[in-house]
Design an enzyme around this catalytic site. Sequence first.
Site, mmCIF file in Angstrom:
data_model
loop_
_atom_site.group_PDB
_atom_site.id
_atom_site.type_symbol
_atom_site.label_atom_id
_atom_site.label_comp_id
_atom_site.label_asym_id
_atom_site.label_seq_id
_atom_site.Cartn_x
_atom_site.Cartn_y
_atom_site.Cartn_z
ATOM 1 N N HIS A 3 0.159 5.965 0.087
ATOM 2 C CA HIS A 3 0.279 4.968 -0.981
ATOM 3 C C HIS A 3 1.158 5.431 -2.147
ATOM 4 O O HIS A 3 2.070 4.730 -2.566
ATOM 5 C CB HIS A 3 -1.110 4.603 -1.526
ATOM 6 C CG HIS A 3 -2.079 4.188 -0.461
ATOM 7 N ND1 HIS A 3 -1.727 3.350 0.569
ATOM 8 C CD2 HIS A 3 -3.384 4.473 -0.267
ATOM 9 C CE1 HIS A 3 -2.780 3.154 1.343
ATOM 10 N NE2 HIS A 3 -3.795 3.829 0.868
ATOM 11 N N ASP A 36 0.628 0.080 5.422
ATOM 12 C CA ASP A 36 0.200 0.684 4.166
ATOM 13 C C ASP A 36 -0.057 -0.508 3.263
ATOM 14 O O ASP A 36 0.890 -1.145 2.792
ATOM 15 C CB ASP A 36 1.294 1.582 3.575
ATOM 16 C CG ASP A 36 0.802 2.277 2.311
ATOM 17 O OD1 ASP A 36 0.038 1.640 1.559
ATOM 18 O OD2 ASP A 36 1.159 3.438 2.079
ATOM 19 N N HIS A 37 -1.323 -0.829 3.038
ATOM 20 C CA HIS A 37 -1.601 -2.130 2.408
ATOM 21 C C HIS A 37 -1.098 -2.201 0.963
ATOM 22 O O HIS A 37 -0.958 -3.282 0.414
ATOM 23 C CB HIS A 37 -3.093 -2.501 2.512
ATOM 24 C CG HIS A 37 -3.983 -1.669 1.660
ATOM 25 N ND1 HIS A 37 -4.504 -0.477 2.080
ATOM 26 C CD2 HIS A 37 -4.459 -1.863 0.411
ATOM 27 C CE1 HIS A 37 -5.232 0.027 1.126
ATOM 28 N NE2 HIS A 37 -5.245 -0.788 0.094
#
Length: 484
Positions: free
Chosen positions: A240, A177-178
């Site tokens: 996110h 999950d950047h």
Amino acid sequence: MVAQTIPVKTFDLVIFGGTGDLARRKILPGLFRRMCAGQMPADARIIAAARSDLDDAGFRQFARDAITEHVKDSQCDESGIERFLASLAFEHLDIFEDSGWKKLKGRLREGVVSAFYFSVGPSLFGEIARKLTKFGLTTDDSRIVVEKPFGRDKASAVALNAELKNCFDEHQIYRIDHYLGKETVQNLMAIRFGNALFEPLWNAQHVDHVQITVAESIGVDGRGAYYNKSGAMRDMVQNHLMQLLCLTAMEPPSKYGADSVRDEKLKVIKALEPVSTLNVVRGQYLGDDGEASYLDHSGDPQSRTESFVALKVNVANWRWAGTPFYLRTGKRLRGRMSEIAVVFKDPPHSIFEGEFDRRGNVLVIRLQPDEGITLRVTIKEPGPGGMRLTEVPLDMTFAEALGDKIAYLPDAYERLIMDVIRGDQTLFMRGDEVEAAWDWVDPIIAGWTESGVRPLPYDPLGSGPEDSLMLLHRDGRRWREIKP
Ligand code: NAD
């Protein structure tokens, strides 16, 4: 004292889908920047494996173009680019075919860290895992990196976890999950657990509410067909926004380590109350002056997919009972802005006379644009004329405060790929976390499907549907402004 960067051992990194959009925009530029920063060992190798009709030279040209287009702040000259390109190779391979895998295996070295980045559509994840095992490309020390989306509901996430776990141990699986790789997100943990100042105030007694916003000004444009199967809830909230909520709400872990942090995040997800229909608003952007609407972009005039969602979320535990978390995310909004705002309670009593509207302090953790942290405080307005109060931000915009120490903030992907090589899973999602997040999200989506109600229309470049403003107004609160 500034801690030293942890060195990275040499590695073989295979990027499945190495000629795709993500590789071009993020993975290859990120690896190049790490090499320029002196963090990539000289003998590291990067091998792209994809269906494309390329050879080593063709892929190196692809990577050169990616660097030219996406790395504007390079610390490398031409010889640096050449050095990076020399570490690249290409293997033509169709994931569903048996040919090519033995050749790929022949490219891997023994005794070095091997990592396999699944930068392809999720329907291929299971097949890659099986082929890697079948053709003996992995060892107990190999790692796989899995891109989002991780499932589209609980059942598909469980199935995907099972497929991957058939071939790999949990400690080998890095679910990206950047958002977790962003400098400010880690700073949220540094702020909370590295200072004695905030933690005593970090609870329902002192925090009035928390707002988490991820706003985009662009629409879905060319991605309409993909997005239409997903929507804001699956594409943004389940991963996110929930990760940001978890890091904000979690208890202090006993140490900064993969399982301690992820155990605490999981407890938050499990403490989330189900969301009633009254506490969720979804919308679809309208068109304007010849600009396409969501329905135009999606290619489906009947689409009920949401391009906006806002929710009031209660975390049912001792720390947060009575302090709501408001989440919102959407496309085609007034600006591009991602932030967590912790809004503290008003002072209990004002000793100052006059018009001044007592307002609580707000700690804003800004992810984009201009990553940084701001604390809004009340001070005396300078000069004579009596005691007049005003509010000013105590600002810590990293680029300003840290000056030359950071020529630029590393992109999330750079940090995360290096963490994979180091074997540090702290900033990656664990399988049980992902499944628990779907457990919470699934009933909300099922409620929409059952009711058949259409998302509310909202004007482009605004703040979303009117009802989302009401979500806070009826609690006597208001959203922070989305700035253009
Ligand atoms: P893309 O369609 O641009 O690229 C896909 C790549 O996979 C290409 O290199 C293609 O050759 C390869 N490929 C496809 N089928 C193959 C097969 N059968 N055998 C071998 N190679 C095959 O996709 P993308 O945008 O790079 O996205 C990759 C993954 O990353 C997806 O899971 C996506 O959801 C995720 N992701 C992408 C972005 C982004 O900004 N592009 C952001 C977040 C997550």
